[in-house]
Design a protein around this motif. Structure first.
Motif, short mmCIF file in Angstrom:
data_model
loop_
_atom_site.label_atom_id
_atom_site.label_comp_id
_atom_site.label_asym_id
_atom_site.label_seq_id
_atom_site.Cartn_x
_atom_site.Cartn_y
_atom_site.Cartn_z
N PHE A 81 -11.19 -4.86 12.45
CA PHE A 81 -11.32 -4.71 11.17
C PHE A 81 -10.25 -3.90 10.46
O PHE A 81 -9.34 -3.18 11.22
CB PHE A 81 -12.59 -3.67 10.79
CG PHE A 81 -13.80 -4.64 10.96
CD1 PHE A 81 -14.45 -4.50 12.65
CD2 PHE A 81 -14.54 -5.46 10.32
CE1 PHE A 81 -15.48 -5.38 12.86
CE2 PHE A 81 -15.62 -6.16 10.75
CZ PHE A 81 -16.23 -6.14 12.20
N ALA A 82 -10.04 -3.76 9.18
CA ALA A 82 -8.77 -3.32 8.56
C ALA A 82 -8.98 -1.64 8.62
O ALA A 82 -8.02 -1.08 9.07
CB ALA A 82 -8.63 -3.60 7.19
N ASN A 83 -10.30 -1.33 8.63
CA ASN A 83 -10.51 0.17 8.66
C ASN A 83 -11.88 0.62 8.89
O ASN A 83 -12.81 -0.40 8.79
CB ASN A 83 -10.07 0.96 7.47
CG ASN A 83 -10.24 0.38 6.09
OD1 ASN A 83 -11.44 -0.03 5.98
ND2 ASN A 83 -9.45 0.27 5.33
N GLY A 84 -12.40 1.48 8.97
CA GLY A 84 -13.80 2.35 8.92
C GLY A 84 -14.64 1.47 7.97
O GLY A 84 -15.88 0.80 8.28
N PRO A 85 -14.28 1.73 6.65
CA PRO A 85 -15.23 1.35 5.49
C PRO A 85 -15.51 -0.30 5.73
O PRO A 85 -16.39 -0.81 5.23
CB PRO A 85 -14.40 1.45 4.20
CG PRO A 85 -13.58 2.77 4.60
CD PRO A 85 -13.23 2.69 6.20
N GLY A 155 -12.33 6.53 1.79
CA GLY A 155 -13.36 6.40 2.88
C GLY A 155 -12.95 6.57 4.30
O GLY A 155 -13.55 6.48 5.30
N THR A 156 -11.40 6.62 4.54
CA THR A 156 -11.19 6.94 5.93
C THR A 156 -10.81 8.24 6.41
O THR A 156 -10.75 9.12 5.64
CB THR A 156 -9.89 5.69 6.09
OG1 THR A 156 -9.19 6.57 5.14
CG2 THR A 156 -10.05 4.42 5.72
N ASN A 157 -10.15 8.34 7.66
CA ASN A 157 -9.72 9.46 8.32
C ASN A 157 -8.76 9.96 7.06
O ASN A 157 -8.39 11.44 7.05
CB ASN A 157 -9.06 9.43 9.55
CG ASN A 157 -10.19 9.20 10.63
OD1 ASN A 157 -11.28 9.94 10.46
ND2 ASN A 157 -9.82 8.67 11.86
#
Lengths: 336, 261
Positions: A81-85, A155-157
């Motif tokens: 995935f691209a990132n957490g969200p 929404g990420t680090n």
């Protein structure tokens, strides 16, 4: 008023039809049917969400550690995935069973009533994230962020670290223009001066500094502890505890293998990620400490994140970190 | 005894029923939705209850973010609509009046027209950056097409008898354009404006999803990243309600303006 006649009947039919259509749609959306209690550890598949450069997961997948542990009849899929969200969306629709994302997206997802448990750290990065600024922005430190335009993936680090910078410098989020940009977008935007600053990790930092147009204004040290945590859908965890514990053992084995074979691991990960930038991939590894652990410090970390998200208004109700963490799987794997 | 203008007794009853249906159906849907959601039959992570959506709406209203995002979007829509509207008007008049211009443009315009606004967003960001320009131009493109097409059709559909009479009376081209062609095109033109403004409002969501810092579209994408479906619904409702209002107001304006037609 006439409660009879063709006109009234027609209108009544319209009203009832609209209500029925909505009720049917609502029931179709419902995903709360309770399954009958199945036997434990009967899953034949494990889907693990990951973002970029997650060394132990990629290595275990490529080197066949999952196959050695689980055999041919059990499938382990590791979608990227691209990132957490982005991972959170797949989690909400139950397309992944376990996943790995930052503490902030985990708290956001949990606040949205998605039933998950955090079962371990995947990595922590004491000094791998930075505030990077365009040299013409006039920003020398986080204190200069007021009124500036900052690109980050919401929404990420990185988002959380930005909020931490702002919090320490007593700058309100509304005093900064926050643009939702992914990593690639942030890299080109800060280089071209379309945004004043961004928050990124290695190897992006080194690449941007090499352009000569971007400078480093701060690291995460003293502001935030950047982590990625391993979590699972409670339903899957409870129904397959042994599978989860064995998965953790595989990740721990992969961590040890990577530590002993860094160069080979870097090549495996770079190849898997589709890049020829071995140096950048090595930099990512060198700035992240991969570990399997779920002690009290994990609960404390999440307590802080929950309180922080609440103070920033990204969640509207606090909840207990103790209810979010489940260290039993790490213990069952013999890794605590 | 003279005639009176009193309405028949069942007129008011009919009106009450009409308004009851108009408002009653949405109210019933919301009530059912709340009931089903509160009873646990809906996955609240995907479909929040109306009460949760209302709470989010109230929170955003209280902290001032709602009006900040709303007016940011309105500003972009009006700017984009103005640009798209003027361009659509000019091009529509040229295409309607000059056959050769129409022939020369048909392939190019016909190829560009099917491209959805969403598809233009990444390209415009590449060309114009992540500032206001790219967003306003995406919205302008959305507003352009209905106005262009309706203006062109309005001009083409000028009553040929009126043109014949003008020719017989030896009126010049400017007179014909001003007194016959353009007034005759007004009904379709106004329809085009109504559709263009609706398109512009719809386009603002796509335009604001990438590279924005404010706006209803930004609010929705921000909420998406933070797993806040109730806030997403607030954004979607605003888009829907404003869309209906635009349509209703312009429709009434259109009816009054072209009553003579």
């Amino acid at each position: 008023m006439k409660f009879h006649g063709k006109t009234f009947v027609k209108k009544l039919i319209v009203v009832l039809a609209a209500g029925s259509v909505f009720a049917a749609m609502a029931l179709a959306c419902s995903q709360t049917e309770k399954p009958q209690a199945p036997a434990l550890n009967t899953a034949t598949k494990l889907v693990v969400g990951q973002n970029q450069n997650y060394f132990p997961i990629i290595t275990a997948h490529v080197k066949g550690f999952f196959k050695e542990e689980f055999g041919d009849r059990f499938t382990v899929e590791v979608p990227k995935f691209a990132n957490g969200p982005a991972q959170a969306e797949a989690l909400t629709s139950k397309q992944i069973d376990l996943g790995n994302m930052g503490d902030m997206p985990i708290v956001q997802v949990r606040a949205n009533n998605v039933d998950i448990k955090v079962i371990s750290y995947l990595w922590e990065s004491p000094d791998g994230y930075y505030l990077l600024v365009n040299k013409n922005s006039g920003i020398k430190s986080p204190a200069d962020l007021r009124g500036k335009k900052v690109g980050i993936a919401i929404g990420t680090n990185m988002h959380k670290l930005l909020f931490k910078y702002l919090g320490v410098e007593k700058i309100k989020a509304s005093e900064v223009e926050i643009v939702n940009l992914d990593t690639a977008g942030s890299v080109s935007a800060v280089t071209e001066g379309l945004i004043d600053a961004t928050v990124l990790a290695e190897p992006m930092r080194s690449r941007l500094l090499a352009t000569g147009k971007v400078a480093e204004a701060a690291s995460a040290q003293g502001y935030d502890k950047i982590v990625t945590l391993l979590y699972g859908r409670t339903e899957y965890l409870q129904q397959n505890p042994d599978i989860v514990a064995r998965y953790l053992k595989v990740i721990d084995r992969a961590n040890r293998w990577v530590a002993e074979n860094v160069d080979e691991a870097v090549k495996i990960v770079a190849d898997y990620m589709g890049t020829t930038d071995l140096e950048g991939t090595r930099q990512y590894y060198d700035t992240h400490v991969f570990k399997i652990a779920a002690g009290k410090d994990l609960v404390d970390l999440l307590k802080g994140t929950i309180a922080f998200c609440y103070s920033q208004g990204t969640i509207t109700e606090e909840f207990k970190a103790e209810d979010l963490v489940d260290s039993s799987y790490v213990k069952a794997a013999g890794l605590e | 005894m003279g005639r009176t203008n009193r309405k028949p007794p069942n007129y008011f009853t009919g009106q009450i029923i009409n308004y009851a249906l108009l408002l009653g159906v949405p109210v019933m849907i919301v009530v059912l939705w709340q009931f089903i959601g509160a009873a646990g039959y809906l996955n609240s992570s995907i479909v929040p209850t109306p009460s949760k959506v209302a709470n989010s709406f109230a929170a955003y209203l209280k902290n001032g973010l709602l009006h900040e995002h709303f007016f940011a979007s309105i500003g972009r829509v009006l700017s984009g609509f103005a640009i798209g509207g003027v361009a659509g008007l000019i091009l529509g008049v040229l295409l309607g009046l000059f056959r050769k211009f129409e022939r020369a443009s048909v392939v190019v315009l016909g190829s560009i027209r099917p491209i959805p606004m969403v598809g233009l967003v990444p390209l415009f960001i590449l060309w114009f950056g992540i500032g206001e320009k790219s967003k306003i131009l995406v919205i302008a493109i959305g507003a352009l097409w209905p106005i262009l097409l309706n203006t062109e059709n309005g001009i083409r559909n000028t009553d040929p008898k009126q043109l014949e009479v003008a020719k017989i009376l030896k009126k010049n081209q400017f007179f014909i354009l001003r007194k016959i062609i353009l007034p005759g095109a007004v009904p379709l033109l106004v329809t085009g404006i109504r559709l263009g403004l609706s398109n512009a409002w719809r386009g603002v969501v796509a335009a604001e999803m990438i590279g924005a810092t404010r706006g209803v579209g930004y609010m929705i994408s921000y909420a998406r990243e933070l797993a806040q479906p109730s806030v997403m619904f607030v954004g979607l409702f605003i888009i829907g309600i404003v869309g209906i209002l635009i349509d209703v107001l312009l429709f009434r304006f259109q009816k009054r303006l072209i009553r003579w037609a």
